[in-house]
Write a protein that holds these residues in place. Structure first.
Motif, PDB file in Angstrom:
ATOM      1  N   GLY A  53      35.447  54.309  37.037  1.00  0.00           N
ATOM      2  CA  GLY A  53      35.150  53.583  38.256  1.00  0.00           C
ATOM      3  C   GLY A  53      35.366  54.401  39.514  1.00  0.00           C
ATOM      4  O   GLY A  53      36.043  55.435  39.490  1.00  0.00           O
TER       5      GLY A  53
ATOM      6  N   TYR B 126      36.505  54.452  43.634  1.00  0.00           N
ATOM      7  CA  TYR B 126      37.293  53.817  44.688  1.00  0.00           C
ATOM      8  C   TYR B 126      36.467  53.834  45.974  1.00  0.00           C
ATOM      9  O   TYR B 126      35.826  54.833  46.311  1.00  0.00           O
ATOM     10  CB  TYR B 126      38.587  54.600  44.881  1.00  0.00           C
TER      11      TYR B 126
ATOM     12  N   ARG C 282      36.580  48.328  47.076  1.00  0.00           N
ATOM     13  CA  ARG C 282      37.158  48.353  45.729  1.00  0.00           C
ATOM     14  C   ARG C 282      38.418  49.201  45.793  1.00  0.00           C
ATOM     15  O   ARG C 282      38.396  50.403  45.546  1.00  0.00           O
ATOM     16  CB  ARG C 282      36.138  48.939  44.751  1.00  0.00           C
ATOM     17  N   THR C 283      39.527  48.580  46.160  1.00  0.00           N
ATOM     18  CA  THR C 283      40.770  49.307  46.382  1.00  0.00           C
ATOM     19  C   THR C 283      41.688  49.212  45.166  1.00  0.00           C
ATOM     20  O   THR C 283      41.404  48.491  44.200  1.00  0.00           O
ATOM     21  CB  THR C 283      41.509  48.743  47.600  1.00  0.00           C
TER      22      THR C 283
ATOM     23  N   ASP D  96      42.599  45.680  44.586  1.00  0.00           N
ATOM     24  CA  ASP D  96      41.511  44.938  43.953  1.00  0.00           C
ATOM     25  C   ASP D  96      41.566  45.109  42.436  1.00  0.00           C
ATOM     26  O   ASP D  96      41.280  44.177  41.689  1.00  0.00           O
ATOM     27  CB  ASP D  96      40.157  45.419  44.475  1.00  0.00           C
ATOM     28  N   TRP D  97      41.910  46.322  41.996  1.00  0.00           N
ATOM     29  CA  TRP D  97      42.003  46.585  40.547  1.00  0.00           C
ATOM     30  C   TRP D  97      43.098  45.723  39.924  1.00  0.00           C
ATOM     31  O   TRP D  97      42.873  45.071  38.893  1.00  0.00           O
ATOM     32  CB  TRP D  97      42.296  48.062  40.301  1.00  0.00           C
TER      33      TRP D  97
ATOM     34  N   GLN E 160      41.968  42.159  39.864  1.00  0.00           N
ATOM     35  CA  GLN E 160      40.950  41.925  38.843  1.00  0.00           C
ATOM     36  C   GLN E 160      41.567  41.795  37.460  1.00  0.00           C
ATOM     37  O   GLN E 160      41.141  40.969  36.651  1.00  0.00           O
ATOM     38  CB  GLN E 160      39.920  43.061  38.845  1.00  0.00           C
TER      39      GLN E 160
ATOM     40  N   LYS F  26      39.913  37.721  46.839  1.00  0.00           N
ATOM     41  CA  LYS F  26      39.756  39.106  47.268  1.00  0.00           C
ATOM     42  C   LYS F  26      41.124  39.636  47.654  1.00  0.00           C
ATOM     43  O   LYS F  26      41.868  38.965  48.358  1.00  0.00           O
ATOM     44  CB  LYS F  26      38.792  39.189  48.452  1.00  0.00           C
TER      45      LYS F  26
END
Length: 230
Positions: free
Chosen positions: A179, A181, A185-186, A189-190, A193, A205
């Motif tokens: 993936g 960054y 998509r920080t 965020d990971w 998720q 979010k």
């Protein structure tokens, strides 16, 4: 006029991100009585998922999954392992307690390579303001473990690619990650998720560590669900 519009758009974007923090996903999540204990841990900027090194009920052994003789020998007596995903430039630019330079900071806003930070704990993380324990079911733990495993970049034999033998301390190191960054998509965020896709309460979010911790604390404060009856 354009500059004013740009500033307004930026403020609206920040408000949208912050609103996402307050909106829960999996709001009905309840901790599992006698479940598997996992932790959400933050240093104030970054967040990690901390899991048992060996979890017998799900037959999960992270030393076996990492499949590196030196790692197995070094950490066989450790009880927990933390995983955090993030920007390669930020991670490598932070050695010695340094803050990454302006160049790394600006490049992080654009799609860029990533690493998975692996950090071993001799004992469970000490509870505090930035450490949230959660009791999860076997199904939820398997989903969480699968999410972590799918985040590293495997070699031809399916093993994670070890980048460094040591990270910031003797107890951590980095492996190549999947993936990209970028600003949407920080690292947090990971983590968010991972919680969300495993059925745990999470934010809609979560660009910041505080976003992840806010929903994790809400989940931890709710009473456990009932055990199933025959």
């Amino acid at each position: 006029m354009f500059l004013r519009w740009l500033m307004s758009a930026f403020v609206a974007f920040i408000l949208l991100l912050m609103t996402g923090t307050l909106v829960p996903v999996n709001r009905d999540f309840r901790q599992t009585p006698d479940g598997i204990q996992v932790f959400v841990v933050s240093n104030g900027v970054h967040s990690d998922l901390v899991l048992p090194v060996r979890e017998p009920r799900t037959a999960t052994n992270w030393l076996q999954k990492l499949d590196n003789a030196a790692v197995v020998t070094k950490f066989e007596r450790y009880e927990y392992v933390g995983f955090g995903w993030g920007n390669e430039g930020f991670y490598l630019g932070s050695y010695g307690g340094q803050y990454p330079g302006l160049g790394n900071t600006l490049r992080a806003a654009l799609p860029s390579p990533t690493l998975l930070h692996v950090d071993f704990y001799k004992n469970a993380p000490r509870l505090g303001e930035r450490v949230v324990p959660l009791l999860v079911s076997e199904v939820q733990y398997r989903q969480l473990a699968a999410f972590v495993e799918q985040s590293w970049q495997p070699d031809s034999a399916g093993r994670p690619i070890l980048l460094t033998a040591a990270g910031y301390t003797p107890d951590d190191f980095f492996v190549r990650a999947r993936g990209c960054y970028h600003i949407l998509r920080t690292c947090n965020d990971w983590t968010n998720q991972g919680l969300r896709t495993s059925g745990l309460r999470a934010a809609l979010k979560a660009p910041f560590a505080a976003s992840v911790l806010y929903q994790a604390r809400r989940a931890a404060k709710k009473p456990p669900g009932r055990l199933p009856t025959n």
